[in-house]
Design an enzyme around this catalytic site. Structure first.
Site, PDB file in Angstrom:
ATOM      1  N   GLY A   4      -8.150  58.114  13.596  1.00 17.50           N
ATOM      2  CA  GLY A   4      -6.830  57.485  13.592  1.00 17.50           C
ATOM      3  C   GLY A   4      -5.843  58.036  12.579  1.00 17.50           C
ATOM      4  O   GLY A   4      -4.862  57.360  12.253  1.00 17.50           O
ATOM      5  N   ASN A  59      -3.574  60.360  12.913  1.00 16.45           N
ATOM      6  CA  ASN A  59      -2.234  60.490  13.504  1.00 16.45           C
ATOM      7  C   ASN A  59      -1.585  59.125  13.683  1.00 16.45           C
ATOM      8  O   ASN A  59      -0.379  58.969  13.468  1.00 16.45           O
ATOM      9  CB  ASN A  59      -2.301  61.242  14.834  1.00 16.45           C
ATOM     10  CG  ASN A  59      -2.343  62.736  14.629  1.00 16.45           C
ATOM     11  OD1 ASN A  59      -1.350  63.337  14.217  1.00 16.45           O
ATOM     12  ND2 ASN A  59      -3.501  63.337  14.862  1.00 16.45           N
ATOM     13  N   ILE A 116      -9.793  60.222  29.656  1.00 15.52           N
ATOM     14  CA  ILE A 116      -8.834  60.816  30.581  1.00 15.52           C
ATOM     15  C   ILE A 116      -8.297  59.692  31.453  1.00 15.52           C
ATOM     16  O   ILE A 116      -9.061  58.896  31.998  1.00 15.52           O
ATOM     17  CB  ILE A 116      -9.504  61.917  31.421  1.00 15.52           C
ATOM     18  CG1 ILE A 116      -9.800  63.112  30.500  1.00 15.52           C
ATOM     19  CG2 ILE A 116      -8.623  62.326  32.589  1.00 15.52           C
ATOM     20  CD1 ILE A 116     -10.530  64.244  31.165  1.00 15.52           C
ATOM     21  N   LEU A 117      -6.968  59.602  31.524  1.00 21.29           N
ATOM     22  CA  LEU A 117      -6.342  58.538  32.308  1.00 21.29           C
ATOM     23  C   LEU A 117      -6.022  59.078  33.703  1.00 21.29           C
ATOM     24  O   LEU A 117      -5.652  60.244  33.853  1.00 21.29           O
ATOM     25  CB  LEU A 117      -5.069  58.063  31.606  1.00 21.29           C
ATOM     26  CG  LEU A 117      -5.331  57.388  30.252  1.00 21.29           C
ATOM     27  CD1 LEU A 117      -4.073  57.335  29.399  1.00 21.29           C
ATOM     28  CD2 LEU A 117      -5.915  55.985  30.446  1.00 21.29           C
ATOM     29  N   ASN A 139       1.333  62.423  23.891  1.00 21.30           N
ATOM     30  CA  ASN A 139       0.018  62.742  23.325  1.00 21.30           C
ATOM     31  C   ASN A 139       0.185  63.864  22.307  1.00 21.30           C
ATOM     32  O   ASN A 139       1.095  64.677  22.417  1.00 21.30           O
ATOM     33  CB  ASN A 139      -0.922  63.207  24.447  1.00 21.30           C
ATOM     34  CG  ASN A 139      -2.302  63.562  23.939  1.00 21.30           C
ATOM     35  OD1 ASN A 139      -2.914  62.796  23.178  1.00 21.30           O
ATOM     36  ND2 ASN A 139      -2.812  64.717  24.335  1.00 21.30           N
ATOM     37  N   HIS A 193      -1.826  67.163  20.798  1.00 23.88           N
ATOM     38  CA  HIS A 193      -2.939  68.042  21.150  1.00 23.88           C
ATOM     39  C   HIS A 193      -3.044  69.156  20.116  1.00 23.88           C
ATOM     40  O   HIS A 193      -2.029  69.756  19.745  1.00 23.88           O
ATOM     41  CB  HIS A 193      -2.699  68.640  22.547  1.00 23.88           C
ATOM     42  CG  HIS A 193      -3.828  69.504  23.000  1.00 23.88           C
ATOM     43  ND1 HIS A 193      -5.010  68.982  23.476  1.00 23.88           N
ATOM     44  CD2 HIS A 193      -3.978  70.843  23.001  1.00 23.88           C
ATOM     45  CE1 HIS A 193      -5.829  69.981  23.774  1.00 23.88           C
ATOM     46  NE2 HIS A 193      -5.232  71.121  23.486  1.00 23.88           N
ATOM     47  N   ASP A 205      -3.106  67.835  29.622  1.00 25.25           N
ATOM     48  CA  ASP A 205      -2.486  68.673  28.578  1.00 25.25           C
ATOM     49  C   ASP A 205      -1.417  69.618  29.125  1.00 25.25           C
ATOM     50  O   ASP A 205      -1.225  70.723  28.595  1.00 25.25           O
ATOM     51  CB  ASP A 205      -3.559  69.495  27.833  1.00 25.25           C
ATOM     52  CG  ASP A 205      -4.561  68.603  27.097  1.00 25.25           C
ATOM     53  OD1 ASP A 205      -4.182  67.488  26.704  1.00 25.25           O
ATOM     54  OD2 ASP A 205      -5.720  69.027  26.936  1.00 25.25           O
ATOM     55  N   GLU A 250       0.190  68.163  12.460  1.00 25.22           N
ATOM     56  CA  GLU A 250       0.193  67.062  13.431  1.00 25.22           C
ATOM     57  C   GLU A 250       0.851  65.838  12.820  1.00 25.22           C
ATOM     58  O   GLU A 250       1.669  65.160  13.438  1.00 25.22           O
ATOM     59  CB  GLU A 250      -1.244  66.707  13.854  1.00 25.22           C
ATOM     60  CG  GLU A 250      -1.952  67.802  14.628  1.00 25.22           C
ATOM     61  CD  GLU A 250      -3.322  67.363  15.133  1.00 25.22           C
ATOM     62  OE1 GLU A 250      -3.506  66.187  15.476  1.00 25.22           O
ATOM     63  OE2 GLU A 250      -4.231  68.220  15.174  1.00 25.22           O
TER      64      GLU A 250
END
Ligand code: GRF
Length: 197
Positions: free
Chosen positions: A14, A16, A94-95, A109, A111, A147, A176
């Site tokens: 967590g 980010n 994965i949604l 998102n 990456h 992605d 990030e």
């Protein structure tokens, strides 16, 4: 100013999410982090969210008979919280397109690669194995293709002699934490044409 109600989806550490929460402590930041959702009970980030007075919600994918049932529960929770933006931050599920279509343009998102290079997992290892000279991270919209959604921001770092996946990932992670709050702010402002003067 109406700050955009934002949910952060995590599965683990967590860091980010923490960067987003810290940025949103500024009242002038255009997004408000209203909840942190995890699909894993052992996600370390949940403790940080709790300590910062943010609602946490555990929706364990294992508790549901199918991906669709899990996503239906996630969707229902986010809608009950009147969420405007979903920020995935180390969310390791994965949604499906069925979920994503309902949030397209409002789900982002982070990456750990310079997309379109190194989609998927183990990005640092793969960049090192290829002898890449630069590497980095990308904040992008989530679309049905993994992605591959429109890019909001990227940051590049050098790959240095002697780098290991650990040293390289630490250099990328620092970036990030810098660009994710910036990218969320860009999206939140774009969704807020009526932001007060
Ligand atoms: C980050 O490297 C992120 O880019 C990737 O997963 C990692 C999550 O780290 N999607 P954290 O949980 O935010 O610390």
């Amino acid at each position: 100013m109406n700050r955009v109600r934002t949910a952060v989806l995590i599965s683990g550490r967590g860091s980010n999410m923490m960067a987003l929460v810290e940025a949103a402590k500024d009242p002038a930041y255009p997004a408000e982090i209203v909840c942190v959702v995890s699909n894993r009970a052992d996600a370390a980030g949940l403790d940080f969210a709790l300590a910062n007075g943010i609602a946490t919600k555990l929706i364990e994918h294992k508790a549901y008979p199918s991906r669709e049932a899990f996503e239906a529960a996630l969707d229902a929770y986010l809608r009950s919280m009147k969420i405007g933006i979903i920020a995935c931050a180390g969310f390791m599920r994965i949604l499906t397109a069925g979920f994503i279509v309902g949030w397209e343009g409002r789900m982002i998102n982070i990456h750990p690669s310079l997309l379109p290079a190194y989609k998927g997992l183990h990005t640092h290892e793969r960049a090192l194995a290829d002898g890449a000279k630069t590497h980095g991270c990308t904040v992008h919209h989530v679309t049905a293709e993994l992605d591959a959604g429109p890019i909001i921001l990227q940051a590049e770092v050098p790959v240095l002699p002697g780098d290991t996946p650990e040293t390289l990932s630490a250099r990328v992670l620092k970036e990030e934490h810098r660009i994710y709050p910036e990218a969320l702010a860009i999206l939140a402002r774009s969704l807020q044409p009526n932001t007060s003067i």
